[in-house]
Design an enzyme around this catalytic site. Structure first.
Site, short mmCIF file in Angstrom:
data_model
loop_
_atom_site.label_atom_id
_atom_site.label_comp_id
_atom_site.label_asym_id
_atom_site.label_seq_id
_atom_site.Cartn_x
_atom_site.Cartn_y
_atom_site.Cartn_z
N ARG A 119 67.21 40.21 51.81
CA ARG A 119 68.43 40.19 52.40
C ARG A 119 68.51 38.72 53.22
NH1 ARG A 119 71.54 44.72 53.96
NH2 ARG A 119 71.76 45.85 52.03
N ARG A 154 52.68 32.34 47.96
CA ARG A 154 52.98 32.10 46.64
C ARG A 154 53.34 30.96 46.33
NH1 ARG A 154 52.07 36.92 42.78
NH2 ARG A 154 52.77 35.60 41.23
N GLU A 191 45.58 34.57 50.67
CA GLU A 191 45.38 34.47 49.26
C GLU A 191 46.29 33.43 48.65
OE1 GLU A 191 46.91 38.07 47.72
OE2 GLU A 191 45.42 39.45 48.74
N ASN A 223 47.29 43.73 53.67
CA ASN A 223 48.21 42.75 53.21
C ASN A 223 49.61 43.02 53.56
OD1 ASN A 223 49.92 41.88 51.14
ND2 ASN A 223 48.27 41.10 49.81
N GLY A 281 47.74 46.38 50.16
CA GLY A 281 49.09 46.24 50.76
C GLY A 281 50.15 47.20 50.47
N HIS A 282 50.42 47.50 49.34
CA HIS A 282 51.51 47.99 48.54
C HIS A 282 51.48 49.37 49.16
CE1 HIS A 282 54.03 50.21 45.37
NE2 HIS A 282 55.07 49.03 45.61
N HIS A 309 49.68 36.34 51.05
CA HIS A 309 49.41 35.70 49.92
C HIS A 309 50.85 34.82 49.69
CE1 HIS A 309 49.35 35.60 45.06
NE2 HIS A 309 49.21 34.13 45.41
N THR A 318 52.93 41.17 40.18
CA THR A 318 52.12 40.98 41.06
C THR A 318 50.71 40.28 40.46
OG1 THR A 318 50.47 42.28 42.90
CG2 THR A 318 51.18 43.50 40.59
N THR A 319 49.68 39.87 41.51
CA THR A 319 48.63 39.29 40.69
C THR A 319 47.99 40.00 39.59
OG1 THR A 319 48.23 38.65 42.98
CG2 THR A 319 46.49 37.94 41.15
N ASP A 363 52.36 41.14 52.69
CA ASP A 363 53.31 40.64 51.64
C ASP A 363 54.77 41.13 51.67
OD1 ASP A 363 51.43 38.71 51.31
OD2 ASP A 363 51.13 39.29 49.26
N HIS A 364 54.57 42.42 51.56
CA HIS A 364 55.87 43.42 51.27
C HIS A 364 56.69 43.79 52.49
CE1 HIS A 364 54.78 43.00 47.08
NE2 HIS A 364 53.78 43.71 47.13
N ARG A 391 58.12 33.47 47.13
CA ARG A 391 59.01 34.76 46.99
C ARG A 391 58.93 35.71 48.05
NH1 ARG A 391 55.99 38.25 42.10
NH2 ARG A 391 55.96 36.13 41.09
N HIS A 392 57.82 35.94 48.78
CA HIS A 392 57.83 36.53 50.05
C HIS A 392 57.38 35.99 51.32
CE1 HIS A 392 53.88 37.36 48.43
NE2 HIS A 392 54.29 38.25 47.61
N GLU A 437 36.03 39.07 45.97
CA GLU A 437 36.99 40.41 46.04
C GLU A 437 37.17 40.72 44.69
OE1 GLU A 437 40.14 40.44 48.52
OE2 GLU A 437 41.42 41.39 47.55
N HIS A 455 43.53 45.68 45.06
CA HIS A 455 44.36 45.63 44.28
C HIS A 455 44.63 46.99 43.65
CE1 HIS A 455 47.44 44.44 41.53
NE2 HIS A 455 47.64 43.22 42.02
N GLY A 456 45.71 47.56 44.03
CA GLY A 456 46.05 49.11 43.44
C GLY A 456 45.58 50.26 44.21
N1 PXP Z 1 43.74 41.49 46.90
C1 PXP Z 1 44.43 40.49 46.13
C2 PXP Z 1 43.72 39.47 46.05
C3 PXP Z 1 46.03 40.55 45.74
O1 PXP Z 1 46.43 39.40 45.12
C4 PXP Z 1 46.47 41.67 46.33
C5 PXP Z 1 48.17 41.75 45.81
O2 PXP Z 1 48.77 40.96 46.65
C6 PXP Z 1 45.91 42.74 47.02
C7 PXP Z 1 44.56 42.59 47.52
C8 PXP Z 1 46.64 43.93 47.56
O3 PXP Z 1 47.07 44.67 46.44
P1 PXP Z 1 47.76 46.01 46.77
O4 PXP Z 1 49.36 45.47 47.33
O5 PXP Z 1 48.21 46.50 45.37
O6 PXP Z 1 47.10 46.84 47.63
#
Ligand code: PXP
Length: 259
Positions: free
Chosen positions: A21, A48, A73, A10, A233-234, A46, A103-104, A12-13, A52-53, A154, A201-202
């Site tokens: 910026r 959104r 997403e 992921n 992702g994160h 994602h 976050t979600t 996104d970040h 935002r990203h 998921e 997630h996480g």
């Molecule tokens: N899966 C879904 C559905 C999510 O919403 C997210 C966060 O955007 C992730 C996976 C990835 O989560 P993380 O950034 O905590 O790894």
């Protein structure tokens, strides 16, 4: 049944850093290419509602340029279903969305939103897009996902991951065990109902190992990984900032000293 789990990254970040910026960098496609080169089997973004990203143009460009599948997403709204129908990602992962969340938070409530989700699943599948539902690891959610004929679930692993990181205080070790067991049971139920099992997630570089040890028996009675796909992702973007720091500094010093 998949024997080797896939990693979807992921990104996104990467877009979060760019939007901070409003710069043309970091380039999302360049990031995606590096993920592909390292073995990622999917890119996840994602889009959104507040943009935002990730921006609409990012999704279009990734769709056109990626070598691996694109997993979008998205909230189960008319606007997002329309956009997905135009862009046609390989997968759409339906997620809940609250405007002010960082976050979600939590999985999609497929019981409360059954009609809306059902409609979105049908429209997306009709456009040739496979659909996963980002849900809590509960037996009820697995049953509804199967009823709605989603292609995959998921499993929301956020609570397990927090507990495994010790973020829930003294009850963390016990909670991480019970949450992992919920994930295992939900995953097994989903598989039995013919759903693919994804998770996300996480996750970090430690807690993911515990999830990766979960197994299910294949048609020949052989144990295979229960979770077929991870979307992470994160933790990866955070790690990339550290392991890439030395080279980034060297390149800047070189730009200054040898212009
Ligand atoms: N899966 C879904 C559905 C999510 O919403 C997210 C966060 O955007 C992730 C996976 C990835 O989560 P993380 O950034 O905590 O790894």
């Amino acid at each position: 049944m998949t024997y080797q789990p896939r990693l979807g990254v992921n990104i996104d970040h990467i877009a979060t850093l760019r939007q901070l910026r409003n710069t043309p960098y970091p380039d999302l496609l360049e990031a995606a290419r590096l993920c592909e080169a390292a073995g990622a089997e999917q890119i996840t973004v994602h889009l959104r509602e507040d943009r935002r990203h990730i921006q609409d143009a990012d999704v279009k460009r990734l769709r056109a340029e990626l070598r691996v599948p694109l997993n979008l997403e998205m909230a189960a709204t008319d606007e997002m279903v329309r956009i997905a129908g135009r862009i046609r990602p390989d997968w759409a992962c339906l997620v809940p969305e609250k405007r002010n969340e960082v976050t979600t938070e939590g999985g999609l409530d497929v019981v409360k939103n059954k009609k809306r989700v059902e409609l979105a699943v049908k429209k997306l599948q009709k456009a040739g897009i496979r659909v996963s539902l980002f849900v809590e690891p509960s037996l009820e959610a697995m049953a509804v996902a199967s009823e709605l004929e989603a292609d995959a679930v998921e499993l929301h692993t956020g609570l397990f991951c927090l507990a495994a990181q010790g973020a829930l205080g003294a009850r963390s070790p016990r909670k991480s065990e019970t949450e992992l067991e919920r994930i295992r049971k939900a995953g097994l139920a989903a598989r039995k109902q013919g759903l693919h099992v994804h998770a996300g997630h996480g996750f970090d570089y430690e807690n993911v190992r515990r999830a990766a040890l979960l197994e299910v028996k294949d048609a020949h009675g052989q144990p295979v990984p229960l979770i077929e796909e991870y979307n992470i992702g994160h933790a990866i973007v955070c790690r990339a900032a550290l392991v890439g720091m030395e080279r980034a500094v060297r390149e800047m010093i070189s730009a200054i000293l040898a212009p």
